[in-house]
Design a protein around this motif. Sequence first.
Motif, PDB file in Angstrom:
ATOM      1  N   LEU A 222       0.893  -1.280   0.045  1.00 10.37           N
ATOM      2  CA  LEU A 222       0.126   0.021  -0.032  1.00 10.37           C
ATOM      3  C   LEU A 222       0.972   1.217   0.078  1.00 10.37           C
ATOM      4  N   LYS A 223       1.798   1.268   0.775  1.00  8.73           N
ATOM      5  CA  LYS A 223       3.001   2.268   0.662  1.00  8.73           C
ATOM      6  C   LYS A 223       3.449   2.769  -0.501  1.00  8.73           C
ATOM      7  N   SER A 224       3.640   1.408  -1.561  1.00 12.28           N
ATOM      8  CA  SER A 224       4.276   1.707  -2.749  1.00 12.28           C
ATOM      9  C   SER A 224       3.146   2.627  -3.569  1.00 12.28           C
ATOM     10  N   LEU A 225       1.986   1.952  -3.432  1.00 10.83           N
ATOM     11  CA  LEU A 225       0.772   2.555  -4.184  1.00 10.83           C
ATOM     12  C   LEU A 225       0.715   3.893  -4.025  1.00 10.83           C
ATOM     13  N   LEU A 226       0.986   4.292  -2.618  1.00 11.35           N
ATOM     14  CA  LEU A 226       0.671   6.009  -2.708  1.00 11.35           C
ATOM     15  C   LEU A 226       2.121   6.610  -3.089  1.00 11.35           C
ATOM     16  N   ASP A 227       3.251   5.973  -3.045  1.00 10.20           N
ATOM     17  CA  ASP A 227       4.618   6.550  -3.735  1.00 10.20           C
ATOM     18  C   ASP A 227       4.395   6.478  -5.213  1.00 10.20           C
ATOM     19  N   HIS A 228       3.338   6.301  -5.953  1.00 10.90           N
ATOM     20  CA  HIS A 228       3.289   6.464  -7.555  1.00 10.90           C
ATOM     21  C   HIS A 228       4.061   5.423  -8.334  1.00 10.90           C
ATOM     22  N   PRO A 229       3.785   3.938  -7.883  1.00 17.07           N
ATOM     23  CA  PRO A 229       4.449   2.790  -8.815  1.00 17.07           C
ATOM     24  C   PRO A 229       4.322   2.999 -10.349  1.00 17.07           C
ATOM     25  N   GLN A 230       5.176   2.572 -10.958  1.00 16.89           N
ATOM     26  CA  GLN A 230       5.067   2.474 -12.461  1.00 16.89           C
ATOM     27  C   GLN A 230       4.015   1.187 -12.779  1.00 16.89           C
ATOM     28  N   GLN A 231       4.214   0.121 -11.949  1.00 19.51           N
ATOM     29  CA  GLN A 231       3.612  -1.098 -12.440  1.00 19.51           C
ATOM     30  C   GLN A 231       3.408  -2.022 -10.942  1.00 19.51           C
ATOM     31  N   ILE A 232       2.664  -2.938 -10.837  1.00 17.13           N
ATOM     32  CA  ILE A 232       2.602  -3.942  -9.775  1.00 17.13           C
ATOM     33  C   ILE A 232       2.523  -5.339 -10.424  1.00 17.13           C
ATOM     34  N   VAL A 233       3.205  -6.048  -9.565  1.00 15.87           N
ATOM     35  CA  VAL A 233       3.168  -7.573  -9.992  1.00 15.87           C
ATOM     36  C   VAL A 233       2.549  -8.421  -8.808  1.00 15.87           C
ATOM     37  N   GLY A 234       1.690  -9.292  -8.917  1.00 20.79           N
ATOM     38  CA  GLY A 234       1.020 -10.183  -7.889  1.00 20.79           C
ATOM     39  C   GLY A 234       0.261 -11.336  -8.189  1.00 20.79           C
ATOM     40  N   MET A 235       0.642 -12.333  -7.606  1.00 22.69           N
ATOM     41  CA  MET A 235      -0.252 -13.662  -7.787  1.00 22.69           C
ATOM     42  C   MET A 235      -0.983 -13.932  -6.626  1.00 22.69           C
ATOM     43  N   ASN A 236      -2.312 -13.903  -6.791  1.00 24.91           N
ATOM     44  CA  ASN A 236      -3.111 -14.375  -5.377  1.00 24.91           C
ATOM     45  C   ASN A 236      -3.437 -15.870  -5.326  1.00 24.91           C
ATOM     46  N   LEU A 237      -3.141 -16.513  -4.316  1.00 28.00           N
ATOM     47  CA  LEU A 237      -3.318 -17.895  -4.171  1.00 28.00           C
ATOM     48  C   LEU A 237      -4.741 -18.196  -3.276  1.00 28.00           C
ATOM     49  N   LEU A 238      -5.344 -17.105  -3.106  1.00 27.12           N
ATOM     50  CA  LEU A 238      -6.762 -17.297  -2.287  1.00 27.12           C
ATOM     51  C   LEU A 238      -8.014 -17.766  -3.111  1.00 27.12           C
ATOM     52  N   ASP A 239      -8.519 -18.620  -3.063  1.00 31.29           N
ATOM     53  CA  ASP A 239      -9.716 -18.794  -3.794  1.00 31.29           C
ATOM     54  C   ASP A 239     -10.896 -18.477  -3.098  1.00 31.29           C
ATOM     55  N   ILE A 240     -12.293 -18.370  -3.381  1.00 37.70           N
ATOM     56  CA  ILE A 240     -13.410 -17.946  -2.998  1.00 37.70           C
ATOM     57  C   ILE A 240     -13.674 -18.711  -1.510  1.00 37.70           C
ATOM     58  N   ASN A 241     -13.457 -20.023  -1.497  1.00 34.32           N
ATOM     59  CA  ASN A 241     -13.599 -21.007  -0.442  1.00 34.32           C
ATOM     60  C   ASN A 241     -12.774 -20.771   0.740  1.00 34.32           C
ATOM     61  N   LYS A 242     -11.546 -20.399   0.454  1.00 36.76           N
ATOM     62  CA  LYS A 242     -10.641 -19.682   1.257  1.00 36.76           C
ATOM     63  C   LYS A 242     -11.141 -18.413   1.888  1.00 36.76           C
ATOM     64  N   ILE A 243     -11.394 -17.410   1.053  1.00 35.78           N
ATOM     65  CA  ILE A 243     -11.857 -16.201   1.484  1.00 35.78           C
ATOM     66  C   ILE A 243     -12.982 -16.354   2.284  1.00 35.78           C
TER      67      ILE A 243
END
Length: 424
Positions: A146-167
């Motif tokens: 979140l801090k990086s988003l507030l610092d204006h990043p050029q791009q983000i990379v992330g993979m989510n491992l949580l499915d609907i059952n886990k959520i």
Amino acid sequence: MNNYKYRITDELIKKKLKGKGAVLIEGPKWCGKTTSAEQIAKSILYLAKPDEVKQNLLLADLNPSLLLEGETPRLIDEWQVAPKLWDAIRFEVDHRNMEGQFILTGSSVPADQAEILHTGTGRFAWILMRPMSLFESGESNGSVSLKSLLDHPQQIVGMNLLDINKIAFLVCRGGWPRATFLEDEIALEQAYDYYDAIVKSDISRVDGVKRDSERVKQLMRAYARNQGQSVSYEKLKQDMISNDNDSLDSDTILSYVRALKKIFVVDETPAWNPNLRSKAAIRMSDIRYFIDPSIGVAALGVGPNDLIKDLNTFGFLFESLCMRDLKVYAQALNGNVYHYRDNTGLECDAVIHLRNGSYGLIEIKLGGDSLIEEGAASLIKLRDNIDSTKMNRPSFMMVLIGVGKYAYQREDGVYVVPIGCLRN
């Protein structure tokens, strides 16, 4: 403690101790206040220890300074048991003339405020500790900051491992630290045990006022059904009346809600008031949330499978989980979380606003392309309605989702981030 899980609040406590003589950590029972403070304290007084509580209360009346002796920072656990210690600690802080002397923890506001003569301004720092965020409990991989988003990043990379059952499971389990070490079936029981303690005991013990347990249940169910909304006490009353043969008045509802606030069960979100280009009237009512989504789950008497079958209820409870995490992350960044609603129907679920004036706009959606499109359109509309000649443009716009494989930035600049990727 073995297997201690790092809390984002840990660094905030250490930071506050460098600038104040005493730090008060408040929050709901079972959220980890004492355990976190134990990692930092050099000596400890457990005021409510059963075989010492009578002696401690006597000393608090006759010679409180004896209770404050010990290597610093000294932890005074559940300080509200002996409210007179507040002024004694303030006196010690003044006369020692040193920072980092005491850590206080409290799971409720003292019932008798008359025993406290001084506010503690300038001597104390206050920290509200919430249940664990998904990053703290280990379910979020933290690939998007979140801090990086507030610092204006050029791009983000992330993979989510949580499915609907886990959520669904995580919404129901909640962020109670002990529950994160337990088997799933046992972990789900912890929120129900917490709910039972509120209804049967805690809401009456906080100020010595006996409250009807059935009415407490009705109020908490009504509150759970109206999470994420700015409903009035009158609306809560009407929601309860159909299940109550006796008459109810708004003052009674207000007194019950105040008691829940004193034990840190509810965590309402205030309105954000930006400078706008239009003349839209901003709705200033607070949005109602429990401090952890699992409390609402217990109040409604549901479980993960029920949420999967009722996506509308699931969506509101997921929003509550996201608000909990965003508040934990924002606190670490010297920020606050607000909501935006106006009379044209334009809204924004969460606004992260830092002290330096930077802010981000967030819409929360369980998932799905159509909901993401809807959220992004709403964010862009709000951004374009903000008068950038009078305040900064938003540092970022984000649709925060539960179900989705990747974190990415859309062509319109809006970020799409799964909650399983987010951290402070």
